[in-house]
Design a protein around this motif. Structure first.
Motif, PDB file in Angstrom:
ATOM      1  N   ILE A 121     -58.319  53.884 120.062  1.00 22.62           N
ATOM      2  CA  ILE A 121     -58.922  52.327 120.103  1.00 22.62           C
ATOM      3  C   ILE A 121     -60.067  53.075 118.974  1.00 22.62           C
ATOM      4  N   MET A 122     -60.998  54.018 120.068  1.00 24.64           N
ATOM      5  CA  MET A 122     -61.954  54.693 119.550  1.00 24.64           C
ATOM      6  C   MET A 122     -62.025  55.194 117.694  1.00 24.64           C
ATOM      7  N   GLY A 123     -60.874  55.383 117.602  1.00 24.35           N
ATOM      8  CA  GLY A 123     -60.328  55.603 116.448  1.00 24.35           C
ATOM      9  C   GLY A 123     -60.552  54.062 115.077  1.00 24.35           C
ATOM     10  N   VAL A 124     -59.944  53.456 115.896  1.00 28.80           N
ATOM     11  CA  VAL A 124     -59.870  51.904 114.996  1.00 28.80           C
ATOM     12  C   VAL A 124     -61.605  51.649 115.210  1.00 28.80           C
ATOM     13  N   MET A 125     -62.757  52.165 115.413  1.00 35.23           N
ATOM     14  CA  MET A 125     -63.686  51.053 115.985  1.00 35.23           C
ATOM     15  C   MET A 125     -64.496  52.155 114.783  1.00 35.23           C
ATOM     16  N   MET A 126     -63.518  53.242 114.987  1.00 34.87           N
ATOM     17  CA  MET A 126     -64.953  54.264 114.380  1.00 34.87           C
ATOM     18  C   MET A 126     -64.383  53.369 112.556  1.00 34.87           C
ATOM     19  N   PHE A 127     -63.073  53.945 112.572  1.00 34.94           N
ATOM     20  CA  PHE A 127     -62.808  53.097 110.714  1.00 34.94           C
ATOM     21  C   PHE A 127     -63.926  52.478 110.311  1.00 34.94           C
ATOM     22  N   PHE A 128     -63.341  50.678 111.376  1.00 34.92           N
ATOM     23  CA  PHE A 128     -64.129  49.945 110.655  1.00 34.92           C
ATOM     24  C   PHE A 128     -65.259  49.619 110.778  1.00 34.92           C
ATOM     25  N   ARG A 129     -66.039  50.903 112.288  1.00 39.75           N
ATOM     26  CA  ARG A 129     -68.001  50.976 111.606  1.00 39.75           C
ATOM     27  C   ARG A 129     -68.061  51.592 110.181  1.00 39.75           C
ATOM     28  N   THR A 130     -67.268  52.697 110.235  1.00 40.67           N
ATOM     29  CA  THR A 130     -67.905  53.111 108.789  1.00 40.67           C
ATOM     30  C   THR A 130     -67.812  53.003 108.137  1.00 40.67           C
ATOM     31  N   LEU A 131     -66.822  52.217 107.876  1.00 41.14           N
ATOM     32  CA  LEU A 131     -66.066  50.912 106.565  1.00 41.14           C
ATOM     33  C   LEU A 131     -67.921  50.270 106.463  1.00 41.14           C
ATOM     34  N   VAL A 132     -68.242  49.253 107.517  1.00 36.24           N
ATOM     35  CA  VAL A 132     -68.927  48.754 107.356  1.00 36.24           C
ATOM     36  C   VAL A 132     -70.574  49.585 107.028  1.00 36.24           C
ATOM     37  N   VAL A 133     -70.090  50.743 107.764  1.00 33.45           N
ATOM     38  CA  VAL A 133     -72.126  51.450 107.075  1.00 33.45           C
ATOM     39  C   VAL A 133     -72.156  52.277 105.689  1.00 33.45           C
ATOM     40  N   MET A 134     -70.220  51.966 104.788  1.00 33.80           N
ATOM     41  CA  MET A 134     -70.644  52.253 103.939  1.00 33.80           C
ATOM     42  C   MET A 134     -70.731  51.661 103.339  1.00 33.80           C
ATOM     43  N   VAL A 135     -70.434  50.065 103.356  1.00 34.96           N
ATOM     44  CA  VAL A 135     -70.277  48.896 102.761  1.00 34.96           C
ATOM     45  C   VAL A 135     -71.819  48.977 102.565  1.00 34.96           C
ATOM     46  N   GLU A 136     -72.444  48.375 103.096  1.00 35.06           N
ATOM     47  CA  GLU A 136     -73.805  48.907 103.528  1.00 35.06           C
ATOM     48  C   GLU A 136     -74.996  50.114 103.146  1.00 35.06           C
ATOM     49  N   ASP A 137     -74.279  50.961 103.063  1.00 35.00           N
ATOM     50  CA  ASP A 137     -74.888  52.495 101.962  1.00 35.00           C
ATOM     51  C   ASP A 137     -74.912  51.510 100.923  1.00 35.00           C
ATOM     52  N   TRP A 138     -73.670  51.099 100.131  1.00 36.35           N
ATOM     53  CA  TRP A 138     -73.088  51.384  98.859  1.00 36.35           C
ATOM     54  C   TRP A 138     -74.248  50.359  98.207  1.00 36.35           C
ATOM     55  N   ARG A 139     -74.043  48.520  98.689  1.00 39.07           N
ATOM     56  CA  ARG A 139     -74.495  47.513  99.142  1.00 39.07           C
ATOM     57  C   ARG A 139     -76.572  47.590  98.996  1.00 39.07           C
ATOM     58  N   GLY A 140     -76.996  48.860  99.675  1.00 39.85           N
ATOM     59  CA  GLY A 140     -77.748  48.717  99.819  1.00 39.85           C
ATOM     60  C   GLY A 140     -78.495  48.301 100.554  1.00 39.85           C
ATOM     61  N   ILE A 141     -78.154  47.444 102.052  1.00 40.15           N
ATOM     62  CA  ILE A 141     -78.288  46.534 103.176  1.00 40.15           C
ATOM     63  C   ILE A 141     -78.981  47.346 104.376  1.00 40.15           C
ATOM     64  N   GLN A 142     -79.771  47.338 104.358  1.00 38.86           N
ATOM     65  CA  GLN A 142     -79.805  47.889 106.475  1.00 38.86           C
ATOM     66  C   GLN A 142     -78.927  47.483 106.821  1.00 38.86           C
ATOM     67  N   ASP A 143     -78.549  46.211 107.218  1.00 37.62           N
ATOM     68  CA  ASP A 143     -77.891  46.110 108.365  1.00 37.62           C
ATOM     69  C   ASP A 143     -77.012  44.780 107.891  1.00 37.62           C
ATOM     70  N   MET A 144     -75.148  44.632 107.503  1.00 31.93           N
ATOM     71  CA  MET A 144     -74.654  43.728 107.209  1.00 31.93           C
ATOM     72  C   MET A 144     -74.195  42.774 107.896  1.00 31.93           C
ATOM     73  N   THR A 145     -74.433  42.944 109.167  1.00 34.81           N
ATOM     74  CA  THR A 145     -74.504  42.468 110.433  1.00 34.81           C
ATOM     75  C   THR A 145     -75.491  41.089 110.653  1.00 34.81           C
ATOM     76  N   GLY A 146     -76.664  41.109 109.930  1.00 34.92           N
ATOM     77  CA  GLY A 146     -77.476  40.675 109.504  1.00 34.92           C
ATOM     78  C   GLY A 146     -78.897  40.875 111.244  1.00 34.92           C
ATOM     79  N   GLU A 147     -79.171  42.048 111.810  1.00 33.92           N
ATOM     80  CA  GLU A 147     -79.953  42.674 112.628  1.00 33.92           C
ATOM     81  C   GLU A 147     -80.049  43.519 111.849  1.00 33.92           C
ATOM     82  N   GLN A 148     -81.283  43.444 112.310  1.00 34.88           N
ATOM     83  CA  GLN A 148     -82.384  44.934 111.627  1.00 34.88           C
ATOM     84  C   GLN A 148     -81.904  45.958 112.487  1.00 34.88           C
TER      85      GLN A 148
END
Length: 169
Positions: free
Chosen positions: A142-169
């Motif tokens: 369960i933790m592995g799946v959650m880590m994988f998803f969260r890392t993908l989100v952070v990677m997309v944020e880094d790639w797009r230069g977004i601080q937080d894709m979920t809308g929170e600062q």
């Protein structure tokens, strides 16, 4: 549309992380405090299972805490080199993300294997409370799946230069 999906999953993960950690740590704290009070009160009373509860909560909070660390960008990574050579920041961050994705994949694969192994072993129970061990091993995939998803989100944020894709600062 994709942003809404990420936001919904993020909120769900955040809810699970915060409440499961709160409940687990509160239970361990209450059990440990009760055991200390009973021991120090002069009586011969001891809660024999409190140490086991505390150990299992430490196990649980370590892995779920790693998922939370990814969200807050607090996971350990190479930090000094990009400060000296700013040009290395993006490649080293990418390497760090790939390493976390690999680790998350390993946790899913091995965690699932170990959970299944414990599930099929009728004698795999905790020593004092006799809880099936597979409950605790199920945290790993369960933790592995959650880590994988969260890392993908952070990677997309880094790639797009977004601080937080979920809308929170």
């Amino acid at each position: 549309m994709l942003k809404k999906i990420f936001k919904k999953i993020d909120r769900t993960f955040l809810f699970v992380e915060e409440w499961s950690l709160f409940i687990a740590v509160s239970a361990a704290l209450l059990a440990a405090m009760a055991n200390v009070v009973l021991r120090k009160s002069g009586g011969d009373i001891n809660i024999y299972w409190s140490d086991e509860v505390v150990r299992k909560v430490i196990f649980f909070s370590t892995y779920i805490g790693a998922v939370t660390a990814i969200r807050s960008r607090s996971l350990i990574r190479i930090d000094a080199l990009p400060q000296i050579f700013p040009v290395l920041k993006r490649p080293l961050t990418l390497i760090s993300h790939i390493a976390v994705l690999f680790f998350a994949g390993v946790m899913v694969k091995l965690g699932w294997t170990m959970t299944a192994m414990m599930y099929h072993d009728p004698f795999a129970r905790t020593s004092t409370l006799q809880i099936p061990e597979w409950y605790f091993y199920a945290v790993l995939p369960i933790m592995g799946v959650m880590m994988f998803f969260r890392t993908l989100v952070v990677m997309v944020e880094d790639w797009r230069g977004i601080q937080d894709m979920t809308g929170e600062q």
